[in-house]
Scaffold this motif. Structure first.
Motif, PDB file in Angstrom:
ATOM      1  N   UNK A 118      13.388 -19.675 -39.978  1.00 22.20           N
ATOM      2  CA  UNK A 118      13.440 -18.733 -40.747  1.00 22.20           C
ATOM      3  C   UNK A 118      11.896 -17.887 -40.982  1.00 22.20           C
ATOM      4  N   UNK A 119      11.172 -19.088 -41.383  1.00 22.28           N
ATOM      5  CA  UNK A 119       9.776 -18.769 -41.586  1.00 22.28           C
ATOM      6  C   UNK A 119       8.910 -18.170 -40.402  1.00 22.28           C
ATOM      7  N   UNK A 120       9.265 -18.748 -39.158  1.00 25.69           N
ATOM      8  CA  UNK A 120       8.623 -18.166 -37.943  1.00 25.69           C
ATOM      9  C   UNK A 120       8.995 -16.691 -37.845  1.00 25.69           C
ATOM     10  N   UNK A 121      10.258 -16.668 -37.756  1.00 30.34           N
ATOM     11  CA  UNK A 121      10.661 -15.044 -37.791  1.00 30.34           C
ATOM     12  C   UNK A 121       9.945 -14.107 -38.992  1.00 30.34           C
ATOM     13  N   UNK A 122      10.200 -14.567 -39.941  1.00 35.04           N
ATOM     14  CA  UNK A 122       9.780 -13.965 -41.315  1.00 35.04           C
ATOM     15  C   UNK A 122       8.169 -13.564 -41.133  1.00 35.04           C
ATOM     16  N   UNK A 123       7.504 -14.519 -40.510  1.00 31.18           N
ATOM     17  CA  UNK A 123       6.091 -14.354 -40.465  1.00 31.18           C
ATOM     18  C   UNK A 123       5.752 -13.104 -39.481  1.00 31.18           C
ATOM     19  N   UNK A 124       6.630 -13.214 -38.461  1.00 28.79           N
ATOM     20  CA  UNK A 124       6.336 -12.080 -37.384  1.00 28.79           C
ATOM     21  C   UNK A 124       6.717 -10.866 -38.235  1.00 28.79           C
ATOM     22  N   UNK A 125       7.657 -10.789 -38.901  1.00 28.92           N
ATOM     23  CA  UNK A 125       8.189  -9.409 -39.547  1.00 28.92           C
ATOM     24  C   UNK A 125       7.175  -9.088 -40.588  1.00 28.92           C
ATOM     25  N   UNK A 126       6.572  -9.884 -41.373  1.00 28.66           N
ATOM     26  CA  UNK A 126       5.699  -9.649 -42.401  1.00 28.66           C
ATOM     27  C   UNK A 126       4.332  -9.326 -41.846  1.00 28.66           C
ATOM     28  N   UNK A 127       3.893 -10.073 -40.692  1.00 26.63           N
ATOM     29  CA  UNK A 127       2.296  -9.820 -40.235  1.00 26.63           C
ATOM     30  C   UNK A 127       1.992  -9.124 -38.950  1.00 26.63           C
ATOM     31  N   UNK A 154      14.305 -13.295 -47.313  1.00 28.07           N
ATOM     32  CA  UNK A 154      13.711 -13.941 -48.545  1.00 28.07           C
ATOM     33  C   UNK A 154      12.283 -14.248 -48.045  1.00 28.07           C
ATOM     34  N   UNK A 155      11.783 -14.768 -47.028  1.00 24.51           N
ATOM     35  CA  UNK A 155      10.618 -15.098 -46.629  1.00 24.51           C
ATOM     36  C   UNK A 155       9.557 -14.066 -46.178  1.00 24.51           C
ATOM     37  N   UNK A 156      10.344 -13.174 -45.510  1.00 22.94           N
ATOM     38  CA  UNK A 156       9.407 -11.827 -45.449  1.00 22.94           C
ATOM     39  C   UNK A 156       8.909 -11.245 -46.432  1.00 22.94           C
ATOM     40  N   UNK A 157       9.762 -11.124 -47.475  1.00 22.50           N
ATOM     41  CA  UNK A 157       9.479 -10.437 -48.754  1.00 22.50           C
ATOM     42  C   UNK A 157       8.214 -11.441 -49.376  1.00 22.50           C
ATOM     43  N   UNK A 158       8.318 -12.689 -49.170  1.00 18.32           N
ATOM     44  CA  UNK A 158       7.316 -13.664 -50.147  1.00 18.32           C
ATOM     45  C   UNK A 158       5.913 -13.449 -48.994  1.00 18.32           C
ATOM     46  N   UNK A 159       5.903 -13.493 -47.651  1.00 17.39           N
ATOM     47  CA  UNK A 159       4.787 -13.284 -46.979  1.00 17.39           C
ATOM     48  C   UNK A 159       4.083 -12.220 -47.061  1.00 17.39           C
ATOM     49  N   UNK A 160       4.762 -10.953 -47.486  1.00 17.00           N
ATOM     50  CA  UNK A 160       4.274  -9.787 -47.654  1.00 17.00           C
ATOM     51  C   UNK A 160       3.613  -9.919 -49.089  1.00 17.00           C
ATOM     52  N   UNK A 195       1.194 -23.335 -46.009  1.00 22.21           N
ATOM     53  CA  UNK A 195       1.023 -23.912 -47.231  1.00 22.21           C
ATOM     54  C   UNK A 195       0.761 -22.903 -48.330  1.00 22.21           C
ATOM     55  N   UNK A 196       0.499 -21.834 -48.100  1.00 24.71           N
ATOM     56  CA  UNK A 196       0.281 -20.824 -49.362  1.00 24.71           C
ATOM     57  C   UNK A 196       1.662 -20.481 -49.839  1.00 24.71           C
ATOM     58  N   UNK A 197       2.804 -20.667 -48.840  1.00 29.03           N
ATOM     59  CA  UNK A 197       4.409 -20.264 -49.115  1.00 29.03           C
ATOM     60  C   UNK A 197       5.045 -21.348 -49.892  1.00 29.03           C
ATOM     61  N   UNK A 198       4.547 -22.442 -50.384  1.00 31.10           N
ATOM     62  CA  UNK A 198       5.420 -23.712 -50.899  1.00 31.10           C
ATOM     63  C   UNK A 198       6.403 -23.516 -51.773  1.00 31.10           C
ATOM     64  N   UNK A 226      -0.972 -21.150 -35.232  1.00 33.26           N
ATOM     65  CA  UNK A 226      -1.768 -22.107 -36.130  1.00 33.26           C
ATOM     66  C   UNK A 226      -2.096 -21.385 -37.339  1.00 33.26           C
ATOM     67  N   UNK A 227      -2.400 -19.983 -37.413  1.00 31.33           N
ATOM     68  CA  UNK A 227      -2.498 -19.177 -38.710  1.00 31.33           C
ATOM     69  C   UNK A 227      -1.152 -19.407 -39.566  1.00 31.33           C
ATOM     70  N   UNK A 228      -0.127 -19.157 -38.684  1.00 30.09           N
ATOM     71  CA  UNK A 228       1.019 -19.286 -39.521  1.00 30.09           C
ATOM     72  C   UNK A 228       1.299 -20.626 -40.099  1.00 30.09           C
ATOM     73  N   UNK A 229       1.227 -21.648 -39.168  1.00 29.33           N
ATOM     74  CA  UNK A 229       1.606 -22.982 -39.708  1.00 29.33           C
ATOM     75  C   UNK A 229       0.591 -23.432 -40.637  1.00 29.33           C
ATOM     76  N   UNK A 230      -0.932 -23.403 -40.413  1.00 28.91           N
ATOM     77  CA  UNK A 230      -1.910 -23.930 -41.292  1.00 28.91           C
ATOM     78  C   UNK A 230      -2.374 -23.320 -42.504  1.00 28.91           C
ATOM     79  N   UNK A 231      -2.247 -21.901 -42.486  1.00 28.09           N
ATOM     80  CA  UNK A 231      -2.573 -20.960 -43.540  1.00 28.09           C
ATOM     81  C   UNK A 231      -1.381 -20.260 -44.221  1.00 28.09           C
TER      82      UNK A 231
END
Lengths: 299, 329
Positions: A112-121, A178-184, A211-214, A203-208
């Motif tokens: 979910x976070x992987x897909x959400x990252x694509x949708x948000x960024x 939910x995670x798309x809203x958060x990443x935004x 951790x900010x989305x805990x 790497x940007x998604x995973x390492x940056x």
């Protein structure tokens, strides 16, 4: 997005007016306390019931505290034997529920976070259309598709396996939404800096970003763990062997076998309720956030 | 040696290839979702929709024939399906109404100037994390003839096995005897399950309302107070209209949930007594998995789609109605 309730200004400013509590405030306290006790009463009564003998637990008039305490009810239920499933069925069901919930939770957090990252960024053709589909698919009534889906899974030969409880739930629309809203809602600068420094998107998604989305990830983890732990219809549909059952369905199976042993049925209920209550009391801040997220989902 | 024009051209070409790379990476990121949703949402729904037009009796059957819309016609003629729809309609009306009103009331109570608010909120929310299976077991025990509910109320009712309907009970003192299944109203057992559900759902809805109440800035009330609006007047003219989006949400979610009620009926009553707690999902479940002649997977699929349409219909009406009535403000 994701403003925790604690940070919100109270509608009524709290420390104003007379220092002496008025009659109506005292009345309110009493009323709220009574309501809180009432809400908890079924759990208190059944928890006390687990220590009673079987005649006492169904006797009239019911007793509040057990006449004699029988903590061995707990051990006996934990190790109870059911034909076809052997001894320690509750331990087995507990373990089944637990690992299934963990698998569901972990796969959903990742996919979910992987897909959400694509949708948000990221920008890609068809993004808005796919996101609209995700939101629309959240409105499909679950039970309505689950049961006709049984025939589908039967054709796949997945009945009496955990696959129907794992594979379709690898990634769920609610988690992506939910995670798309958060990443935004989190600033991009850190990710952009990492990206310019030559880090790949992953790497940007995973390492940056991760951790900010805990907080959001913990909220989602709790919601999904609880959803899986408490699920009844899914395991009921797809699991057949007594050995494979999860705690919720196992509890119901146990009830049909030991219909009159209410003290043991109540112990079994506690095996299911207590872990989730402990998780709730530890992470209760995140639950409240989850409630406001479910509020966002419908707007 | 690159001239300025080739630099510009290669610049746009580079941007284009970067955009393409980004799109490809993005597709890789959403690929798991696309595959899972493609198979387990789209293909599964299409397949389920297809079988609703066939004569497939059980999932074990190898082949089936296309028989058109007759399953849909038979579903509406099926007396069990009719009963289950009436049952679930009562459940929807009573449970969504009472749980919404109850949750607003408790939220208003908790939103006052009280210390230890967090503790109360936590205590109120806790029971709603328990599974429906546990809630059903506990209440099955509380509802025993010798159980706590009868003890508290001073009654002697077999809550889980009493098919007498609400309207039967109301009209009996006037000498009116109602025998029709459709007119007798929800049974005592069904209402016992409703009460259980209202009781256990209110706390979690209350938390949603509380969050919304605390989003209303205090100056709104202060301004209203200057204009002479306090108490109930302020509640109906300020609080309720501001809560409207959340109320819509709670009612819509409540509708979706109540129309699909299954766990409690399956665990506690299996649809009885006299089918008075038979729900559509319970019926669809038995028809899909049932053994022998009772099994009819295709008919069950048709019933599932009819139920889905009913749910969409009610949630659509609710959204339309609540949105249009909010235009007055």
């Amino acid at each position: 997005m994701a403003v925790s309730i604690e940070q919100r200004p109270l509608a009524v400013s709290s420390r104003r007016g007379s220092p002496r509590p008025s009659v109506s405030v005292v009345l309110r306290y009493i009323l709220i306390t009574v309501l809180a006790i009432l809400v908890f009463m079924p759990f208190i009564l059944s928890f006390l019931g687990t220590f009673k003998t079987n005649p006492e637990v169904t006797a009239y008039p019911p007793t509040f505290l057990p006449r004699e305490w029988h903590p061995e009810n707990w051990a006996q239920t934990w190790s109870v034997e059911i034909s076809g499933a052997g001894q320690y069925v509750f331990a087995r069901w507990f373990f089944n529920s637990f690992w299934l919930a963990v698998v569901n939770m972990v796969t959903q957090l990742f996919f979910c976070s992987l897909a959400a990252y694509a949708f948000a960024r990221m920008r890609f053709p068809g993004k808005d259309l796919i996101f609209a589909f995700i939101i629309a698919s959240m409105a499909i009534p679950g039970a309505v598709t689950l049961i006709p889906g049984y025939v589908f899974f039967a054709k796949l030969g997945w009945i009496n396996t955990y696959w129907p409880l794992i594979v379709p739930k690898l990634v769920v629309p609610f988690g992506i939404f939910m995670l798309t809203q958060f990443f935004k809602s989190i600033p991009r600068e850190l990710e952009e800096a990492a990206y310019i420094d030559g880090a790949s998107r992953f790497r940007t998604y995973w390492n940056v970003a991760m951790p900010l989305s805990r907080p959001a990830l913990i909220t989602l983890a709790i919601i999904q763990f609880q959803g899986s732990w408490n699920d009844f219809l899914g395991p009921l549909l797809y699991l057949r062997d007594a050995k494979l059952l999860t705690l919720t369905v196992g509890l119901n199976f146990f009830k049909t076998q030991y219909a009159v042993e209410w003290n043991k049925i109540l112990v079994g209920s506690m095996f299911n309720a207590i872990p989730i209550l402990i998780i709730f009391f530890i992470f209760n801040k995140y639950y409240m956030e989850g409630a406001s997220y479910s509020g966002l989902a419908g707007q | 040696m690159a001239t300025s024009t080739t630099v510009a051209r290669s610049g746009t070409a580079r941007q284009r290839s970067l955009a393409r790379r980004e799109a490809l990476t993005a597709y890789a990121f959403i690929a798991p979702y696309l595959i899972i949703a493609g198979i387990f949402t789209v293909a599964l729904l299409v397949y389920a929709f297809y079988i609703s037009f066939t004569d497939l009796k059980s999932s074990l059957q190898r082949s089936s024939n296309f028989i058109g819309i007759s399953n849909y016609i038979n579903a509406f003629r099926d007396s069990e399906f009719q009963i289950s729809l009436i049952n679930v309609f009562w459940y929807f009306v009573i449970v969504t109404t009472f749980q919404t009103i109850g949750a607003v009331a408790v939220a208003m109570l908790l939103n006052a100037k009280l210390r230890g608010q967090r503790l109360y909120r936590t205590l109120f929310y806790a029971p709603s994390v328990a599974s429906s299976a546990v809630i059903s077991m506990i209440f099955l025990w509380l509802y025993l003839r010798t159980g706590w509910i009868n003890y508290f109320l001073g009654t002697d009712i077999a809550w889980i096995n009493d098919a007498r309907g609400l309207f039967q009970l109301i009209f009996a003192p006037f000498g009116v005897k109602i025998t029709s299944t459709f007119l007798k109203g929800p049974s005592i057992t069904w209402m016992a399950l409703m009460a259980m559900n209202i009781f256990t759902t209110i706390p979690s809805l209350m938390v949603i309302f509380l969050a919304a109440l605390q989003d209303i800035p205090s100056y709104v009330y202060e301004a209203a107070e200057i204009d002479g609006s306090t108490g109930l007047h302020a509640f109906f003219n300020i609080t309720l209209p501001l809560l409207r989006p959340v109320i819509t949400l709670v009612i819509v979610l409540g509708t979706i949930g109540t129309f699909q009620v299954f766990d409690q009926a399956f665990i506690m009553t299996k649809g009885g007594p006299l089918k008075s707690t038979l729900t559509p999902v319970l019926l669809i479940y038995t028809k899909t998995l049932g053994e022998g002649t009772s099994s009819n997977a295709a008919l069950a699929a048709a019933m599932a789609f009819i139920l889905a349409v009913i749910i969409f219909f009610f949630t659509y009406i609710q959204r339309r109605y609540i949105e249009s009535s909010s235009e007055r403000f």
